[in-house]
Design a protein around this motif. Structure first.
Motif, PDB file in Angstrom:
ATOM      1  N   ASN A 217      41.527  40.389  39.621  1.00 35.31           N
ATOM      2  CA  ASN A 217      42.088  39.321  38.792  1.00 35.31           C
ATOM      3  C   ASN A 217      41.022  38.718  37.891  1.00 35.31           C
ATOM      4  O   ASN A 217      41.249  38.516  36.696  1.00 35.31           O
ATOM      5  N   ILE A 218      39.861  38.409  38.455  1.00 32.19           N
ATOM      6  CA  ILE A 218      38.795  37.791  37.662  1.00 32.19           C
ATOM      7  C   ILE A 218      38.288  38.763  36.597  1.00 32.19           C
ATOM      8  O   ILE A 218      38.040  38.381  35.446  1.00 32.19           O
ATOM      9  N   SER A 219      38.153  40.053  36.971  1.00 35.02           N
ATOM     10  CA  SER A 219      37.694  41.048  35.998  1.00 35.02           C
ATOM     11  C   SER A 219      38.692  41.216  34.856  1.00 35.02           C
ATOM     12  O   SER A 219      38.308  41.453  33.713  1.00 35.02           O
ATOM     13  N   GLY A 220      39.973  41.084  35.187  1.00 35.67           N
ATOM     14  CA  GLY A 220      40.998  41.298  34.159  1.00 35.67           C
ATOM     15  C   GLY A 220      41.685  40.028  33.717  1.00 35.67           C
ATOM     16  O   GLY A 220      42.842  40.063  33.275  1.00 35.67           O
ATOM     17  N   ILE A 221      40.981  38.894  33.807  1.00 35.98           N
ATOM     18  CA  ILE A 221      41.620  37.606  33.529  1.00 35.98           C
ATOM     19  C   ILE A 221      42.123  37.521  32.094  1.00 35.98           C
ATOM     20  O   ILE A 221      43.148  36.886  31.828  1.00 35.98           O
ATOM     21  N   ARG A 222      41.447  38.175  31.156  1.00 34.19           N
ATOM     22  CA  ARG A 222      41.891  38.129  29.761  1.00 34.19           C
ATOM     23  C   ARG A 222      43.220  38.863  29.581  1.00 34.19           C
ATOM     24  O   ARG A 222      44.082  38.448  28.814  1.00 34.19           O
ATOM     25  N   ILE A 223      43.379  39.972  30.300  1.00 31.32           N
ATOM     26  CA  ILE A 223      44.651  40.701  30.248  1.00 31.32           C
ATOM     27  C   ILE A 223      45.746  39.869  30.900  1.00 31.32           C
ATOM     28  O   ILE A 223      46.886  39.793  30.409  1.00 31.32           O
ATOM     29  N   VAL A 224      45.418  39.236  32.023  1.00 27.48           N
ATOM     30  CA  VAL A 224      46.398  38.389  32.715  1.00 27.48           C
ATOM     31  C   VAL A 224      46.930  37.313  31.777  1.00 27.48           C
ATOM     32  O   VAL A 224      48.137  37.092  31.666  1.00 27.48           O
ATOM     33  N   LYS A 225      46.028  36.635  31.080  1.00 28.45           N
ATOM     34  CA  LYS A 225      46.435  35.562  30.174  1.00 28.45           C
ATOM     35  C   LYS A 225      47.146  36.108  28.942  1.00 28.45           C
ATOM     36  O   LYS A 225      48.093  35.498  28.437  1.00 28.45           O
ATOM     37  N   ALA A 226      46.686  37.264  28.469  1.00 27.99           N
ATOM     38  CA  ALA A 226      47.297  37.849  27.272  1.00 27.99           C
ATOM     39  C   ALA A 226      48.769  38.193  27.507  1.00 27.99           C
ATOM     40  O   ALA A 226      49.592  38.093  26.592  1.00 27.99           O
ATOM     41  N   PHE A 227      49.097  38.596  28.737  1.00 29.50           N
ATOM     42  CA  PHE A 227      50.470  38.975  29.045  1.00 29.50           C
ATOM     43  C   PHE A 227      51.198  37.896  29.855  1.00 29.50           C
ATOM     44  O   PHE A 227      52.258  38.162  30.425  1.00 29.50           O
ATOM     45  N   HIS A 228      50.611  36.700  29.911  1.00 28.00           N
ATOM     46  CA  HIS A 228      51.248  35.556  30.568  1.00 28.00           C
ATOM     47  C   HIS A 228      51.655  35.882  32.003  1.00 28.00           C
ATOM     48  O   HIS A 228      52.754  35.566  32.451  1.00 28.00           O
ATOM     49  N   GLN A 229      50.744  36.521  32.747  1.00 30.08           N
ATOM     50  CA  GLN A 229      51.058  36.931  34.116  1.00 30.08           C
ATOM     51  C   GLN A 229      50.349  36.066  35.162  1.00 30.08           C
ATOM     52  O   GLN A 229      50.167  36.495  36.296  1.00 30.08           O
ATOM     53  N   GLN A 230      49.949  34.844  34.760  1.00 32.77           N
ATOM     54  CA  GLN A 230      49.240  33.984  35.700  1.00 32.77           C
ATOM     55  C   GLN A 230      50.070  33.718  36.958  1.00 32.77           C
ATOM     56  O   GLN A 230      49.546  33.773  38.071  1.00 32.77           O
ATOM     57  N   TYR A 231      51.375  33.444  36.771  1.00 31.03           N
ATOM     58  CA  TYR A 231      52.211  33.109  37.922  1.00 31.03           C
ATOM     59  C   TYR A 231      52.433  34.338  38.810  1.00 31.03           C
ATOM     60  O   TYR A 231      52.501  34.220  40.036  1.00 31.03           O
ATOM     61  N   HIS A 232      52.527  35.506  38.165  1.00 32.02           N
ATOM     62  CA  HIS A 232      52.640  36.734  38.951  1.00 32.02           C
ATOM     63  C   HIS A 232      51.392  36.938  39.801  1.00 32.02           C
ATOM     64  O   HIS A 232      51.486  37.296  40.991  1.00 32.02           O
ATOM     65  N   GLU A 233      50.212  36.701  39.200  1.00 31.86           N
ATOM     66  CA  GLU A 233      48.957  36.862  39.938  1.00 31.86           C
ATOM     67  C   GLU A 233      48.833  35.818  41.041  1.00 31.86           C
ATOM     68  O   GLU A 233      48.310  36.102  42.124  1.00 31.86           O
ATOM     69  N   MET A 234      49.323  34.609  40.774  1.00 32.92           N
ATOM     70  CA  MET A 234      49.306  33.574  41.813  1.00 32.92           C
ATOM     71  C   MET A 234      50.160  34.007  43.004  1.00 32.92           C
ATOM     72  O   MET A 234      49.786  33.829  44.164  1.00 32.92           O
ATOM     73  N   GLU A 235      51.334  34.566  42.702  1.00 30.42           N
ATOM     74  CA  GLU A 235      52.224  35.014  43.771  1.00 30.42           C
ATOM     75  C   GLU A 235      51.611  36.173  44.548  1.00 30.42           C
ATOM     76  O   GLU A 235      51.725  36.241  45.781  1.00 30.42           O
ATOM     77  N   LYS A 236      50.946  37.081  43.825  1.00 26.73           N
ATOM     78  CA  LYS A 236      50.310  38.221  44.489  1.00 26.73           C
ATOM     79  C   LYS A 236      49.186  37.752  45.415  1.00 26.73           C
ATOM     80  O   LYS A 236      49.074  38.217  46.556  1.00 26.73           O
ATOM     81  N   PHE A 237      48.386  36.794  44.913  1.00 20.71           N
ATOM     82  CA  PHE A 237      47.308  36.261  45.740  1.00 20.71           C
ATOM     83  C   PHE A 237      47.878  35.506  46.939  1.00 20.71           C
ATOM     84  O   PHE A 237      47.359  35.617  48.058  1.00 20.71           O
ATOM     85  N   ASP A 238      48.945  34.744  46.696  1.00 20.46           N
ATOM     86  CA  ASP A 238      49.566  33.991  47.779  1.00 20.46           C
ATOM     87  C   ASP A 238      50.048  34.931  48.884  1.00 20.46           C
ATOM     88  O   ASP A 238      49.895  34.639  50.077  1.00 20.46           O
ATOM     89  N   GLU A 239      50.586  36.073  48.493  1.00 14.84           N
ATOM     90  CA  GLU A 239      51.067  37.043  49.472  1.00 14.84           C
ATOM     91  C   GLU A 239      49.908  37.616  50.290  1.00 14.84           C
ATOM     92  O   GLU A 239      49.975  37.693  51.526  1.00 14.84           O
TER      93      GLU A 239
END
Length: 587
Positions: free
Chosen positions: A201-223
């Motif tokens: 997630n940290i390595s690809g944080i720019r891609i995460v933000k570019a595709f508005h997937q912050q909440y998806h990543e939060m859910e994945k981390f939560d799991e």
């Protein structure tokens, strides 16, 4: 115990610390037993029998033993802590060195976050069992031996009564160890998963933000975090089930001593001083029983972590030197693929590849994604080994070369450009650390990087961010190319190395490469016709096989795969009435 046998190979290098630590732990145990005896003498001789002249000597002895014990604790702690830190340092170095030797396929199968967890969390579990577990284990063993001998000599009946719960404690400690080790193995595995999730997630944080997937990543981390919690909680429940039982049984020994020992005092079979000595020594026996659960916990963690660490060390590299490897000062750069096939599991990536490149030739490789382009060039420096056939450099099979010597002959700019969090100068000089600044600047000039570097405030001393953050894609490619050019290797491989560079800059780079005093045999993987049209031969790969091979003009006449690529890229020229060489030159 296999883990500890393997760990001993690292510990024995510091055996002087190991044995010194043991000696002072034993001295500490012995010194800690003396106050119990002194208390007995004070009660029976001084208080009960009135021998007050003995009091001063006994108190001086008490102070002396306390000082001796403090000194033993200081020295034992120094020895064992030094042992644990030195052992951990060597073990980390061994794992890190071994990782450098493993082939690409290992890293294809193991995620970065998982490997990092083995270098951090697992290593700490090993250090803890050496620094803390070893001290507690040795103390427990010698407390049981020494105290047991003293108590048996005093009163066998009372000793056996005091130790009546020991078999039950041993049984439940064994059950705890059997159940807790698999639980800790699952905890360590899940920690790796959690670590990998965070790292990616940290390595690809720019891609995460570019595709508005912050909440998806939060859910994945939560799991993953919840799974880590559940596995830790599961281990804690096992611990909570058995540890109170062990504690209760240890405490029950005190009850037995108070009851039966008190009766013996009342009946006059033992003195109050002996009973007090038994009571203080019993705590020394109970302590190992109470610590047994914690020791099982600590050792089980260390075993689970040690298995993961030694699993890396026991993984053999798929790429190794053969017997009597060949070493040459510098190859000419003649390369030949003879009936080469490459297979992963049951799937062929490359099949029946045959071609020959003369020294100083430029060979271009094109094809759709997944056609095997990168796999083909990775065979030249033996990042992978062929499944069938052979790759030869100057008529020598690459498997016969000394691996280090072979890779010194090849410079590569990989598709995934990687720059270190270092100065631009150090990034360019990474493969040639002794290069002068003038040589670095010349390499940057050939790679088309000199102009933009000198426009930066700090120039070559500019520190780029992690993975080259702060530079554009094209700038990173040019710095990476300069790094390869600086090595002046007889074989240079560019794996889509100018895809982020504009066509004018790319043309200048190609001209500079052609005009180098010591021109390399050049392999270019590219998608643009402008990148490959001047190559001595162009190879078109399709489904892992050579579909076409020839020069730019020859392949256009075939009107096959290469022509289709050309047609898509230059459809306006064709629509205007055909292929105009002059226009293509300008393009």
């Amino acid at each position: 115990m296999e883990v500890f046998k393997k760990l001993w190979n690292y510990v024995r290098g510091y055996s002087y610390l190991f044995y010194s630590g043991i000696i002072f732990i034993i001295l500490n145990v012995g010194a800690s037993m003396v106050p119990g005896y002194l208390n007995r003498r004070i009660i029976d001789d001084v208080i009960t029998n009135g021998k007050t002249q003995l009091l001063t000597g006994l108190l001086v002895a008490y102070i002396g033993v306390t000082l001796l014990r403090s000194l033993c604790i200081i020295i034992q702690r120094y020895c064992i802590e030094a042992l644990s830190q030195k052992t951990l340092r060597d073990l980390k170095q061994s794992v890190y060195d071994h990782l450098q030797k493993l082939s690409f396929s290992f890293f294809n199968e193991n995620r970065t976050g998982e490997l990092m967890s083995r270098m951090t969390g697992d290593m700490n579990a090993i250090r803890l069992v050496i620094a803390e577990g070893m001290i507690q284990l040795i103390r427990c063993v010698f407390y049981v031996l020494l105290v047991g001998i003293v108590l048996i000599r005093e009163n066998v009946q009372l000793t056996l009564i005091s130790l009546a719960t020991s078999p039950f404690i041993a049984f439940f400690a064994y059950r705890l160890s059997r159940r807790i080790k698999p639980a800790f193995s699952e905890v360590r595995e899940q920690f790796s998963e959690l670590n990998s999730t965070v790292q990616e997630n940290i390595s690809g944080i720019r891609i995460v933000k570019a595709f508005h997937q912050q909440y998806h990543e939060m859910e994945k981390f939560d799991e993953e975090n919840h799974d880590y919690f559940k596995k830790n909680y599961g281990a804690a429940k096992i611990w909570a089930k058995y540890f109170p039982i062990i504690e209760f049984l240890g405490g029950a020994s005190t009850v037995f001593l108070l009851y039966f020992g008190g009766r013996l005092v009342i009946q006059g079979e033992i003195t109050i001083g002996v009973w007090m000595q038994f009571n203080s020594y019993l705590w020394m026996l109970i302590m190992p029983m109470r610590l047994l659960g914690r020791l099982v916990n600590m050792i089980s963690r260390a075993i689970a972590s040690g298995e993961r660490i030694f699993n890396i060390l026991e993984t053999e590299s798929e790429i190794e030197n053969g017997e009597n490897p060949v070493t040459v000062d510098q190859v000419k750069g003649e390369i030949e693929f003879k009936d080469v096939s490459l297979r992963y599991d049951d799937q062929y990536i490359l099949k029946d590849i045959n071609f020959h490149a003369k020294p100083d030739d430029t060979v271009a490789i094109m094809g759709a994604t997944g056609s095997g382009k990168s796999s083909l060039i990775n065979l030249i420096a033996r990042y992978y080994d062929v499944t069938e056939g052979e790759v030869c450099i100057d008529d020598i099979n690459v498997k016969d070369f000394d691996l280090k010597n072979l890779r010194e002959q090849v410079s590569i700019v990989m598709q995934d450009v990687f720059l270190f969090s270092e100065t631009i100068k150090n990034n360019i000089a990474y493969g040639s650390p002794d290069a002068s600044l003038d040589e670095i600047k010349e390499a940057a000039k050939i790679a088309g990087a000199k102009e933009f570097i000198e426009e930066i405030d700090e120039g070559y001393q500019e520190v780029v961010g992690e993975r080259g953050m702060g530079l554009s894609g094209g700038q990173k490619q040019r710095v990476s190319l300069a790094r390869a050019v600086l090595e002046e290797s007889p074989i240079l491989i560019l794996d889509d190395a100018t895809s982020a560079v504009d066509m004018e800059t790319e043309h200048k780079i190609q001209e500079a490469l052609e005009e180098m005093d010591d021109k390399s045999t050049l392999f270019i993987i590219a998608h643009r016709i402008s990148s490959v049209r001047n190559a001595d031969q162009i190879i078109i790969l399709k489904d892992g096989k050579i579909a076409e091979r020839g020069t730019h003009e020859e392949l256009l006449k075939l009107k096959g795969e290469y022509y289709n690529i050309f047609e898509k890229q230059y459809k306006e020229l064709i629509a205007d009435g055909g292929y105009f060489e002059e226009k293509l030159e300008v393009s």
